[in-house]
Design an enzyme around this catalytic site. Structure first.
Site, PDB file in Angstrom:
ATOM      1  N   SER A 180       7.241  -2.200  -1.612  1.00  0.00           N
ATOM      2  CA  SER A 180       6.054  -2.215  -0.758  1.00  0.00           C
ATOM      3  C   SER A 180       4.904  -1.471  -1.426  1.00  0.00           C
ATOM      4  CB  SER A 180       6.366  -1.583   0.599  1.00  0.00           C
ATOM      5  OG  SER A 180       7.260  -2.372   1.349  1.00  0.00           O
ATOM      6  N   SER A 184       5.001  -6.686   2.078  1.00  0.00           N
ATOM      7  CA  SER A 184       5.051  -5.226   2.041  1.00  0.00           C
ATOM      8  C   SER A 184       5.167  -4.686   3.463  1.00  0.00           C
ATOM      9  CB  SER A 184       3.768  -4.679   1.400  1.00  0.00           C
ATOM     10  OG  SER A 184       3.692  -3.275   1.523  1.00  0.00           O
ATOM     11  N   LYS A 185       5.972  -3.633   3.622  1.00  0.00           N
ATOM     12  CA  LYS A 185       6.025  -2.956   4.922  1.00  0.00           C
ATOM     13  C   LYS A 185       4.877  -1.952   4.941  1.00  0.00           C
ATOM     14  CE  LYS A 185       9.362  -1.025   8.214  1.00  0.00           C
ATOM     15  NZ  LYS A 185       9.274  -2.118   9.217  1.00  0.00           N
ATOM     16  N   ALA A 186       3.684  -2.517   5.055  1.00  0.00           N
ATOM     17  CA  ALA A 186       2.448  -1.750   4.943  1.00  0.00           C
ATOM     18  C   ALA A 186       1.937  -1.348   6.319  1.00  0.00           C
ATOM     19  CB  ALA A 186       1.386  -2.582   4.224  1.00  0.00           C
ATOM     20  N   TYR A 237       0.627  -3.409  10.789  1.00  0.00           N
ATOM     21  CA  TYR A 237       1.159  -3.117  12.128  1.00  0.00           C
ATOM     22  C   TYR A 237       0.069  -2.890  13.169  1.00  0.00           C
ATOM     23  CZ  TYR A 237       5.868  -3.200  10.381  1.00  0.00           C
ATOM     24  OH  TYR A 237       7.064  -3.638   9.845  1.00  0.00           O
TER      25      TYR A 237
END
Length: 297
Positions: free
Chosen positions: A64, A158-160, A164
């Protein structure tokens, strides 16, 4: 009685290589990650003192960061060990684990090529993402207004942190209507995921789930697919249109926080938790607990 604010919890946080008192783990108000969302994170759970699929989560954290254009200054092995040490220092067996990496406050502006890359890890007790009674009978989902973006417009693999924002907006809007969460479509109008979990449907004994081409192929999602295949349940990854929901019999969402949670409603569509959902809930519970997993092997 109000719960203790998250910045005033007891215990320690691992912060750039050191264990610091929880309340002292602070960053400056002009931190780049706060203003420009230059941050990536992970969500993990510990069961019986062991963090489930820890290395896979840490590898994804590194990936990420790479996608967002920065390098975390700690190896996968160093981060794994820091997580294990912190879990022991917190004195917890069942807990939630949150590593986060971000650009610091050395300069402000869209460009921050030389800002320090920080890493922190926090661990706390978090029993269930949804109300336990509601979870057993199946939660209710709204259909979100906002959609998962085209991968050409956002770093969807990506767990950006920035991705969210629309999840928070969608979950808040759903809760304001009395729902537990929301199902999101993608930019094409296809079924994507919930605000913080992947989604599965059951029809004629088969599992159907959207192809993760514009959202994360969750580690829990991959675990569920593996568990289903071990059971001989066919898994179909494909495009799912919202009008198809009327023909599905069961539905559940899954993720580190949500674990496996049955769904009773999505907007006007109804589902009834039944055998496949219940079996996979049980199999997942057995898989994440080291003792039960070892006994099954």
């Amino acid at each position: 009685m109000m719960a203790v604010s998250f910045d005033q919890q007891d215990g320690y946080i691992w912060f750039n290589g050191e264990f610091v008192q929880w309340a002292d783990a602070k960053v400056h108000v002009l931190t780049h990650g706060l203003h420009y969302a230059s941050a990536v994170f992970e969500g993990e759970r510990a069961y019986d003192g062991e963090i489930f699929k820890l290395t896979e989560h840490t590898e994804r954290l590194h990936e990420s960061a790479r996608i967002l254009g920065f390098k975390i200054p700690y190896s996968v092995e160093e981060i794994d060990e820091a997580c294990r040490q912190l879990l022991a220092k917190q004195g917890m067996k069942d807990a939630y684990v949150r590593p986060i990496a971000w650009r610091g406050s050395e300069s402000m502006g869209v460009s921050a090529q030389n800002n320090r890359i920080n890493l922190a890890i926090a661990i706390w007790e978090w029993p269930s993402y949804f109300d336990p009674e509601q979870k057993l009978k199946g939660i209710r989902l709204d259909i979100a207004e906002y959609r998962r973006p085209d991968p050409r417009t956002a770093p969807s693999k990506s767990k950006a942190a920035g991705l969210y924002m629309i999840c928070t907006l969608s979950k808040h809007a759903a809760e304001a209507k009395g729902y537990a969460d929301a199902m999101m479509l993608d930019w094409r109008g296809q079924v994507a995921e919930a605000t913080g979990a992947n989604i599965f449907f059951v029809k004629d004994g088969k599992l159907h789930t959207p192809t993760p081409d514009c959202f994360l192929n969750g580690i829990t999602r991959q675990t569920i697919i593996d568990l289903a295949k071990r059971r001989g349940i066919e898994v179909v990854e494909r495009v799912i249109m919202p009008e198809e929901l009327e023909g599905f019999e069961q539905c559940f969402i899954c993720g580190t926080a949500a674990e496996v949670t049955p769904v009773a409603e999505i907007g006007p569509y109804s589902f009834k938790p039944a055998e496949i959902t219940k079996v996979l809930m049980e199999d997942y519970s057995n898989e994440v607990r080291p003792g039960l997993r070892a006994a099954a092997e």
